[in-house]
Design an enzyme around this catalytic site. Structure first.
Site, PDB file in Angstrom:
ATOM      1  N   LYS A   1     -24.360  12.894 -23.311  1.00  0.00           N
ATOM      2  CA  LYS A   1     -23.116  13.459 -23.830  1.00  0.00           C
ATOM      3  C   LYS A   1     -22.180  12.355 -24.081  1.00  0.00           C
ATOM      4  O   LYS A   1     -21.354  12.146 -25.049  1.00  0.00           O
ATOM      5  CB  LYS A   1     -22.621  14.397 -22.737  1.00  0.00           C
ATOM      6  CG  LYS A   1     -23.291  15.670 -22.726  1.00  0.00           C
ATOM      7  CD  LYS A   1     -23.356  16.521 -24.111  1.00  0.00           C
ATOM      8  CE  LYS A   1     -21.723  16.919 -24.398  1.00  0.00           C
ATOM      9  NZ  LYS A   1     -22.013  18.107 -25.725  1.00  0.00           N
TER      10      LYS A   1
ATOM     11  N   TYR B   1     -28.540  14.008 -18.967  1.00  0.00           N
ATOM     12  CA  TYR B   1     -27.580  15.014 -19.739  1.00  0.00           C
ATOM     13  C   TYR B   1     -26.391  14.282 -19.979  1.00  0.00           C
ATOM     14  O   TYR B   1     -25.828  14.103 -21.029  1.00  0.00           O
ATOM     15  CB  TYR B   1     -27.430  16.383 -19.033  1.00  0.00           C
ATOM     16  CG  TYR B   1     -26.012  17.015 -19.419  1.00  0.00           C
ATOM     17  CD1 TYR B   1     -26.303  17.634 -20.827  1.00  0.00           C
ATOM     18  CD2 TYR B   1     -25.094  17.306 -18.516  1.00  0.00           C
ATOM     19  CE1 TYR B   1     -25.173  18.341 -21.276  1.00  0.00           C
ATOM     20  CE2 TYR B   1     -24.125  17.825 -19.031  1.00  0.00           C
ATOM     21  CZ  TYR B   1     -23.956  18.467 -20.368  1.00  0.00           C
ATOM     22  OH  TYR B   1     -22.737  19.214 -20.851  1.00  0.00           O
TER      23      TYR B   1
ATOM     24  N   THR C   1     -17.942  16.831 -22.161  1.00  0.00           N
ATOM     25  CA  THR C   1     -17.877  17.221 -20.619  1.00  0.00           C
ATOM     26  C   THR C   1     -17.344  16.339 -19.633  1.00  0.00           C
ATOM     27  O   THR C   1     -17.260  15.076 -19.951  1.00  0.00           O
ATOM     28  CB  THR C   1     -19.447  17.730 -20.482  1.00  0.00           C
ATOM     29  OG1 THR C   1     -19.190  17.556 -18.845  1.00  0.00           O
ATOM     30  CG2 THR C   1     -20.157  16.427 -20.787  1.00  0.00           C
ATOM     31  N   ASP C   2     -16.763  16.826 -18.574  1.00  0.00           N
ATOM     32  CA  ASP C   2     -16.201  16.021 -17.474  1.00  0.00           C
ATOM     33  C   ASP C   2     -17.199  15.118 -16.924  1.00  0.00           C
ATOM     34  O   ASP C   2     -17.050  14.070 -16.368  1.00  0.00           O
ATOM     35  CB  ASP C   2     -15.271  16.692 -16.512  1.00  0.00           C
ATOM     36  CG  ASP C   2     -15.956  17.783 -15.742  1.00  0.00           C
ATOM     37  OD1 ASP C   2     -17.498  18.028 -15.948  1.00  0.00           O
ATOM     38  OD2 ASP C   2     -15.481  18.616 -14.887  1.00  0.00           O
ATOM     39  N   GLU C   3     -18.634  15.617 -17.257  1.00  0.00           N
ATOM     40  CA  GLU C   3     -19.606  14.705 -16.487  1.00  0.00           C
ATOM     41  C   GLU C   3     -19.535  13.423 -16.974  1.00  0.00           C
ATOM     42  O   GLU C   3     -20.465  12.591 -16.417  1.00  0.00           O
ATOM     43  CB  GLU C   3     -21.037  15.509 -16.605  1.00  0.00           C
ATOM     44  CG  GLU C   3     -21.056  16.909 -16.025  1.00  0.00           C
ATOM     45  CD  GLU C   3     -22.462  17.272 -15.489  1.00  0.00           C
ATOM     46  OE1 GLU C   3     -23.213  16.583 -15.763  1.00  0.00           O
ATOM     47  OE2 GLU C   3     -22.295  18.559 -15.366  1.00  0.00           O
TER      48      GLU C   3
HETATM   49  P1  NAD Z   1     -25.654  26.741 -24.052  1.00  0.00           P
HETATM   50  O1  NAD Z   1     -26.825  25.830 -23.452  1.00  0.00           O
HETATM   51  O2  NAD Z   1     -25.196  27.950 -23.497  1.00  0.00           O
HETATM   52  O3  NAD Z   1     -25.565  26.803 -25.411  1.00  0.00           O
HETATM   53  C1  NAD Z   1     -26.262  25.615 -26.194  1.00  0.00           C
HETATM   54  C2  NAD Z   1     -26.502  26.134 -27.721  1.00  0.00           C
HETATM   55  O4  NAD Z   1     -26.595  25.261 -28.720  1.00  0.00           O
HETATM   56  C3  NAD Z   1     -27.531  27.228 -27.762  1.00  0.00           C
HETATM   57  O5  NAD Z   1     -27.122  28.052 -28.480  1.00  0.00           O
HETATM   58  C4  NAD Z   1     -28.522  26.449 -28.550  1.00  0.00           C
HETATM   59  O6  NAD Z   1     -29.625  27.451 -29.186  1.00  0.00           O
HETATM   60  C5  NAD Z   1     -27.872  25.448 -29.328  1.00  0.00           C
HETATM   61  N1  NAD Z   1     -28.751  24.266 -29.721  1.00  0.00           N
HETATM   62  C6  NAD Z   1     -29.320  23.423 -28.559  1.00  0.00           C
HETATM   63  N2  NAD Z   1     -30.081  22.457 -29.462  1.00  0.00           N
HETATM   64  C7  NAD Z   1     -29.432  22.751 -30.778  1.00  0.00           C
HETATM   65  C8  NAD Z   1     -29.964  22.030 -31.888  1.00  0.00           C
HETATM   66  N3  NAD Z   1     -30.725  20.940 -31.821  1.00  0.00           N
HETATM   67  N4  NAD Z   1     -29.504  22.542 -33.137  1.00  0.00           N
HETATM   68  C9  NAD Z   1     -28.882  23.611 -33.130  1.00  0.00           C
HETATM   69  N5  NAD Z   1     -28.236  24.077 -31.989  1.00  0.00           N
HETATM   70  C10 NAD Z   1     -28.841  23.744 -30.767  1.00  0.00           C
HETATM   71  O7  NAD Z   1     -24.398  25.694 -23.792  1.00  0.00           O
HETATM   72  P2  NAD Z   1     -22.773  25.641 -23.339  1.00  0.00           P
HETATM   73  O8  NAD Z   1     -22.671  25.948 -21.955  1.00  0.00           O
HETATM   74  O9  NAD Z   1     -22.301  26.811 -24.071  1.00  0.00           O
HETATM   75  O10 NAD Z   1     -22.321  24.432 -23.911  1.00  0.00           O
HETATM   76  C11 NAD Z   1     -21.745  24.176 -25.156  1.00  0.00           C
HETATM   77  C12 NAD Z   1     -21.000  22.761 -25.198  1.00  0.00           C
HETATM   78  O11 NAD Z   1     -20.091  22.596 -24.223  1.00  0.00           O
HETATM   79  C13 NAD Z   1     -22.285  21.816 -24.861  1.00  0.00           C
HETATM   80  O12 NAD Z   1     -21.854  20.757 -25.801  1.00  0.00           O
HETATM   81  C14 NAD Z   1     -21.876  21.373 -23.546  1.00  0.00           C
HETATM   82  O13 NAD Z   1     -22.392  19.908 -23.282  1.00  0.00           O
HETATM   83  C15 NAD Z   1     -20.377  21.390 -23.502  1.00  0.00           C
HETATM   84  N6  NAD Z   1     -19.681  21.715 -22.119  1.00  0.00           N
HETATM   85  C16 NAD Z   1     -20.381  22.788 -21.282  1.00  0.00           C
HETATM   86  C17 NAD Z   1     -19.982  23.335 -20.085  1.00  0.00           C
HETATM   87  C18 NAD Z   1     -20.277  24.111 -19.288  1.00  0.00           C
HETATM   88  O14 NAD Z   1     -19.795  24.400 -18.043  1.00  0.00           O
HETATM   89  N7  NAD Z   1     -21.452  25.261 -19.566  1.00  0.00           N
HETATM   90  C19 NAD Z   1     -18.743  22.416 -19.725  1.00  0.00           C
HETATM   91  C20 NAD Z   1     -18.183  21.490 -20.677  1.00  0.00           C
HETATM   92  C21 NAD Z   1     -18.701  21.227 -21.666  1.00  0.00           C
HETATM   93  O1  DAU Z   2     -18.862  19.862 -15.474  1.00  0.00           O
HETATM   94  C1  DAU Z   2     -19.317  20.479 -16.820  1.00  0.00           C
HETATM   95  C2  DAU Z   2     -20.732  20.530 -16.758  1.00  0.00           C
HETATM   96  O2  DAU Z   2     -20.786  21.757 -15.977  1.00  0.00           O
HETATM   97  C3  DAU Z   2     -21.301  20.845 -18.099  1.00  0.00           C
HETATM   98  O3  DAU Z   2     -21.255  19.719 -18.932  1.00  0.00           O
HETATM   99  C4  DAU Z   2     -22.887  21.288 -17.980  1.00  0.00           C
HETATM  100  O4  DAU Z   2     -23.373  21.592 -19.244  1.00  0.00           O
HETATM  101  C5  DAU Z   2     -22.890  22.573 -17.312  1.00  0.00           C
HETATM  102  O5  DAU Z   2     -24.333  22.856 -16.817  1.00  0.00           O
HETATM  103  C6  DAU Z   2     -22.238  22.447 -15.988  1.00  0.00           C
HETATM  104  O6  DAU Z   2     -22.881  21.256 -14.902  1.00  0.00           O
HETATM  105  P1  DAU Z   2     -23.310  21.234 -13.497  1.00  0.00           P
HETATM  106  O7  DAU Z   2     -24.399  20.370 -13.115  1.00  0.00           O
HETATM  107  O8  DAU Z   2     -21.860  21.055 -12.900  1.00  0.00           O
HETATM  108  O9  DAU Z   2     -23.518  23.001 -13.566  1.00  0.00           O
HETATM  109  P2  DAU Z   2     -24.657  23.708 -12.563  1.00  0.00           P
HETATM  110  O10 DAU Z   2     -24.177  25.122 -12.918  1.00  0.00           O
HETATM  111  O11 DAU Z   2     -26.212  23.499 -12.959  1.00  0.00           O
HETATM  112  O12 DAU Z   2     -24.517  23.418 -11.222  1.00  0.00           O
HETATM  113  C7  DAU Z   2     -22.887  23.569 -10.411  1.00  0.00           C
HETATM  114  C8  DAU Z   2     -23.069  23.065  -9.178  1.00  0.00           C
HETATM  115  O13 DAU Z   2     -24.056  23.866  -8.383  1.00  0.00           O
HETATM  116  C9  DAU Z   2     -23.759  21.643  -8.984  1.00  0.00           C
HETATM  117  O14 DAU Z   2     -22.924  21.061  -7.818  1.00  0.00           O
HETATM  118  C10 DAU Z   2     -25.040  21.863  -8.632  1.00  0.00           C
HETATM  119  C11 DAU Z   2     -25.026  23.163  -7.867  1.00  0.00           C
HETATM  120  N1  DAU Z   2     -26.367  24.293  -7.971  1.00  0.00           N
HETATM  121  C12 DAU Z   2     -26.863  24.302  -9.262  1.00  0.00           C
HETATM  122  C13 DAU Z   2     -27.947  25.322  -9.287  1.00  0.00           C
HETATM  123  C14 DAU Z   2     -28.576  25.627 -10.538  1.00  0.00           C
HETATM  124  C15 DAU Z   2     -26.923  24.412  -6.787  1.00  0.00           C
HETATM  125  O15 DAU Z   2     -26.391  24.223  -5.683  1.00  0.00           O
HETATM  126  N2  DAU Z   2     -27.845  25.307  -6.975  1.00  0.00           N
HETATM  127  C16 DAU Z   2     -28.810  25.717  -8.062  1.00  0.00           C
HETATM  128  O16 DAU Z   2     -29.783  26.194  -8.076  1.00  0.00           O
END
Ligand code: NAD
Ligand code: DAU
Length: 337
Positions: free
Chosen positions: A150, A146, A121-123
């Site tokens: 990562k 988190y 992730t970019d985080e």
């Molecule tokens: P998500 O939370 O929707 O899904 C995560 C999945 O992993 C779920 O199906 C969960 O059951 C499974 N899981 C969790 N713990 C596990 C374990 N111990 N063993 C096996 N399976 C397990 O997540 P997402 O948003 O699809 O993110 C997927 C990946 O992409 C993650 O690695 C996250 O860090 C990365 N990522 C997410 C975002 C985003 O915006 N959502 C952005 C950049 C990177």
């Molecule tokens: O940048 C990549 C990341 O993006 C991934 O690695 C993470 O898995 C994914 O959850 C996401 O993280 P963020 O914290 O950026 O996403 P989130 O949807 O939780 O929040 C997006 C923005 O919105 C952030 O600035 C927080 C704000 N927010 C979020 C929630 C849930 C609010 O203002 N109110 C809210 O209730």
């Protein structure tokens, strides 16, 4: 290109979209390994014919067994605890899955000679100032449990490449939006709140900047890395443009035709990162380009939730989601009223 691909976390948001893309592109043999945590849903793979092993990536025996049985030659690791707010409430499970789980997968990959791709992730770059766009070579400065977990996962991956010569790649994606995202994340949460005429709890001033990227662009970026990326390298993936959370809100409210009066500014997230933005030129050099601007990505995602109430209503009505919502938002919304 690959004989047999293990997609961990394939029942989650991005993993499920990736499995669907692999099938569309004719990758015949795919196996999903997923623990089915609260965020993993079998519905995300409805209509998809792939074997799903329900299990934990921290279980070395199980991971080894699955890889041997299915003759796996590529692991793509999506499995993770992924929500920053959950990591503030309950941090230990993040180390368990995102660090220990990644380590177990790497160890099995080393033992069996399997190529390994880590979804990061970019985080991990932490909050960035001014007009900088994070480069893959920038230092890692994670600031939440988190993102720290990562970053630790990324470093383990790099160590296995350097020390054992394991074939690895890492992608660092920005904020994804699209179909099948769990409702805790801001776009599906705010879209469904707006549809239900509930207030939208904006953390702080709402001026935080994010690169909102369509999940399909993320998935095609991962494929480009698997097909053309250089072993041992890291690649950023994003739309390459940022907007503020308030701008994101306007787009989704416009899409679902609800008023701005639903917006509530509430107490900020602890340690809230102000800005993420990734430089994606390295990935573009592999011939990849994003197809969605942040505006198009958010509007498309919001429309999907508008059109799929049967997907999200059971989650909103579940006791576990209601308990989470109450814990995360009740006091914040009350104080803002
Ligand atoms: P998500 O939370 O929707 O899904 C995560 C999945 O992993 C779920 O199906 C969960 O059951 C499974 N899981 C969790 N713990 C596990 C374990 N111990 N063993 C096996 N399976 C397990 O997540 P997402 O948003 O699809 O993110 C997927 C990946 O992409 C993650 O690695 C996250 O860090 C990365 N990522 C997410 C975002 C985003 O915006 N959502 C952005 C950049 C990177
Ligand atoms: O940048 C990549 C990341 O993006 C991934 O690695 C993470 O898995 C994914 O959850 C996401 O993280 P963020 O914290 O950026 O996403 P989130 O949807 O939780 O929040 C997006 C923005 O919105 C952030 O600035 C927080 C704000 N927010 C979020 C929630 C849930 C609010 O203002 N109110 C809210 O209730």
């Amino acid at each position: 290109m690959f004989r047999s691909i293990l997609v961990t976390g394939g029942c989650g948001f991005i993993g499920a979209n990736f499995v669907r893309l692999l099938l569309e592109r004719g990758h015949a043999k795919i196996v999903v390994l997923d623990k089915l945590t609260y965020a993993g849903r079998l519905e995300n793979l409805a209509g998809v014919d792939v074997p799903i092993v329900v299990g934990d990536i921290t279980n070395l025996e199980l991971v080894r067994h699955v890889c041997k049985t299915h003759n796996i030659d590529l692991i793509v690791n999506f499995a993770a605890e992924t929500h920053v707010d959950q990591s503030i409430l309950n941090p230990f499970v993040f180390t368990q899955t995102n660090v220990q789980g990644t380590h177990v997968l790497l160890e099995v990959a080393r033992e069996l000679g399997i190529r390994f791709h880590q979804i990061s992730t970019d985080e991990v770059y932490g909050t960035i100032d001014g007009d900088h766009h994070s480069l893959e070579t920038d230092p890692l400065r994670p600031r939440s449990p988190y993102s720290a977990s990562k970053a630790a996962g990324d470093q383990l991956v790099q160590s296995y490449h350097v020390t054992y010569g394991l074939d690895t790649t890492i992608s660092r994606g920005s904020n994804n939006v699209g179909a099948y995202q769990f409702l805790e994340k801001v776009v599906p949460l705010f879209t469904t709140n707006a549809i239900l005429d509930l207030p939208l709890p904006v953390y702080g001033d709402g001026l935080q900047m994010r690169d909102y990227t369509h999940v399909l662009d993320h998935c095609t970026g991962i494929l480009a890395i698997l097909e053309h990326g250089k072993i041992g390298e890291v690649y950023n993936v994003g739309a390459g443009a940022t907007i503020s959370n308030l701008e994101m809100l306007e787009i989704l409210l416009e899409t679902v035709q609800k008023p701005k009066s639903l917006i509530r500014h509430v107490a900020d997230r602890a340690g809230h990162d102000k800005r993420y933005s990734v430089n994606v030129q390295k990935l573009q050099q592999l011939g990849w380009n994003a197809q969605f601007s942040p505006r198009a990505a958010i509007a498309t995602a919001a429309k999907w939730y508008l059109e799929h109430p049967n997907y999200w209503q059971p989650v909103r009505q579940s006791a576990s989601f209601k308990a989470y919502y109450e814990r995360q938002y009740a006091n914040r919304l009350e104080a803002a009223a």
